[in-house]
Design an enzyme around this catalytic site. Structure first.
Site, PDB file in Angstrom:
ATOM      1  N   ASP A 197     -11.799  31.587  82.174  1.00  0.00           N
ATOM      2  CA  ASP A 197     -11.151  30.858  81.084  1.00  0.00           C
ATOM      3  C   ASP A 197     -10.017  31.744  80.556  1.00  0.00           C
ATOM      4  OD1 ASP A 197     -10.976  28.762  79.166  1.00  0.00           O
ATOM      5  OD2 ASP A 197     -12.193  29.901  77.762  1.00  0.00           O
ATOM      6  N   VAL A 249     -16.292  22.209  79.697  1.00  0.00           N
ATOM      7  CA  VAL A 249     -17.247  21.605  80.623  1.00  0.00           C
ATOM      8  C   VAL A 249     -18.636  22.227  80.487  1.00  0.00           C
ATOM      9  CG1 VAL A 249     -15.560  20.835  82.345  1.00  0.00           C
ATOM     10  CG2 VAL A 249     -16.453  23.173  82.461  1.00  0.00           C
TER      11      VAL A 249
HETATM   12  P1  IMP Z   1     -13.371  34.140  79.488  1.00  0.00           P
HETATM   13  O1  IMP Z   1     -13.788  35.529  79.196  1.00  0.00           O
HETATM   14  O2  IMP Z   1     -12.628  33.498  78.354  1.00  0.00           O
HETATM   15  O3  IMP Z   1     -12.654  33.973  80.811  1.00  0.00           O
HETATM   16  O4  IMP Z   1     -14.664  33.259  79.521  1.00  0.00           O
HETATM   17  C1  IMP Z   1     -15.601  33.279  80.460  1.00  0.00           C
HETATM   18  C2  IMP Z   1     -16.899  32.744  79.901  1.00  0.00           C
HETATM   19  O5  IMP Z   1     -16.691  31.800  78.831  1.00  0.00           O
HETATM   20  C3  IMP Z   1     -17.628  31.995  80.971  1.00  0.00           C
HETATM   21  O6  IMP Z   1     -18.472  32.856  81.699  1.00  0.00           O
HETATM   22  C4  IMP Z   1     -18.384  30.958  80.188  1.00  0.00           C
HETATM   23  O7  IMP Z   1     -19.624  31.490  79.761  1.00  0.00           O
HETATM   24  C5  IMP Z   1     -17.544  30.691  78.959  1.00  0.00           C
HETATM   25  N1  IMP Z   1     -16.731  29.468  79.127  1.00  0.00           N
HETATM   26  C6  IMP Z   1     -15.397  29.365  79.235  1.00  0.00           C
HETATM   27  N2  IMP Z   1     -15.000  28.086  79.380  1.00  0.00           N
HETATM   28  C7  IMP Z   1     -16.128  27.355  79.351  1.00  0.00           C
HETATM   29  C8  IMP Z   1     -16.392  25.942  79.472  1.00  0.00           C
HETATM   30  O8  IMP Z   1     -15.517  25.081  79.629  1.00  0.00           O
HETATM   31  N3  IMP Z   1     -17.698  25.585  79.395  1.00  0.00           N
HETATM   32  C9  IMP Z   1     -18.717  26.476  79.228  1.00  0.00           C
HETATM   33  N4  IMP Z   1     -18.518  27.791  79.131  1.00  0.00           N
HETATM   34  C10 IMP Z   1     -17.235  28.225  79.187  1.00  0.00           C
END
Ligand code: IMP
Ligand code: MG
Length: 182
Positions: free
Chosen positions: A102, A152
Site C-alpha cells: 500500500d 479490500v
Molecule cells: P503499507 O505499509 O502501507 O504498504 O501497508 C501494508 C499493510 O497495510 C498490509 O500488510 C495490510 O496489512 C495493510 N493494508 C493496506 N491496504 C489494505 C487493504 O486494502 N486492506 C487490508 N489491509 C490493507
C-alpha cells in the site's frame, strides 16, 4: 458470507489461477538452492499456504510478525518486529511473502531488516499492489494483481481483524465503523 458492504473484486477462482502462475514462475527462477518464504503475519497466511504448495520444489517457510500503528485503514509509518524468524537466512534465497503493498512503509522497512541477515538474494512476492498509494519505494519481484485505490478484505486481508476468512477478495464499501485516524 452475505454482507451488503462487500463487493467481490477478485474471485477465489482467479486467485487460485494466478497463484498457480506465480508458483510456476518462482520454481523456474529458483531451480536450486535453499528457498525461504517469509510470511508477514497475519494477512499473508492464506497466500503463503497456497503459494508454497504451488511452487513445485522444496521450500522453507518462516513467519515474521510486525506491528504498524493504526488498527483500521491507515498506517502511521512506524513499524516494529513483534515476532522474529526461527531460521537463519544466511546464504539463502529469500522471498518476503506479503498480502498487499500500500504505502510501501512496511516492505521498505522489512527489506532493510532482511538485508542485514545476509541472504544470497532477497525479493518480494505481493499478492496485491496499490501503486497509487505509494509513499516509500518498494521493488516487488512478483505481484499477483494490481488494484485501484480501494480498501479490500478477504483471503487474509482484514478490516480491524474482521473478514480474513472470506474466499474472495472484496471491496469494503462502508466499513462497520469510521476508520481510526493514525
Ligand atoms: P503499507 O505499509 O502501507 O504498504 O501497508 C501494508 C499493510 O497495510 C498490509 O500488510 C495490510 O496489512 C495493510 N493494508 C493496506 N491496504 C489494505 C487493504 O486494502 N486492506 C487490508 N489491509 C490493507
Ligand atoms: Mg492488516
Amino acid at each position: 458470507m452475505t454482507d451488503p458492504n462487500l463487493r467481490v473484486l477478485i474471485s477465489a477462482e482467479k486467485i487460485r489461477a494466478r497463484i498457480r502462475e506465480l508458483g510456476a514462475e518462482i520454481s523456474r527462477d529458483f531451480p536450486s538452492g535453499n528457498l525461504h518464504l517469509i510470511c508477514i503475519l497475519k494477512g499473508a497466511v492464506y497466500f503463503l499456504t497456497d503459494l508454497s504448495r504451488a511452487i513445485g520444489r522444496d521450500v522453507f517457510i518462516d513467519f515474521m510478525g510486525i506491528s504498524t500503528y493504526g488498527k483500521g485503514k491507515t498506517t502511521s509509518g512506524e513499524v516494529k518486529v513483534t515476532k522474529d524468524l526461527d531460521i537463519s537466512l544466511e546464504g539463502a534465497d529469500v522471498l518476503i511473502v506479503e498480502d498487499i503493498v500500500d504505502s510501501g512503509i512496511t516492505l521498505n522497512y522489512l527489506m532493510h531488516v532482511m538485508e542485514q541477515r545476509r541472504p544470497r538474494s532477497l525479493g518480494i512476492v505481493a499478492l496485491l499492489d496499490k501503486p497509487e498509494r505509494r509513499l516509500r519505494p518498494v521493488v516487488t519481484t512478483y505481484v499477483g494483481f494490481q488494484i485501484p485505490d480501494q480498501f479490500v478484505v478477504g483471503y487474509g486481508l482484514d478490516y480491524a481483524e474482521r473478514y480474513r476468512n472470506l474466499d474472495d477478495i472484496c471491496v469494503l464499501d462502508s466499513p462497520p465503523q469510521a476508520p481510526p485516524r493514525a
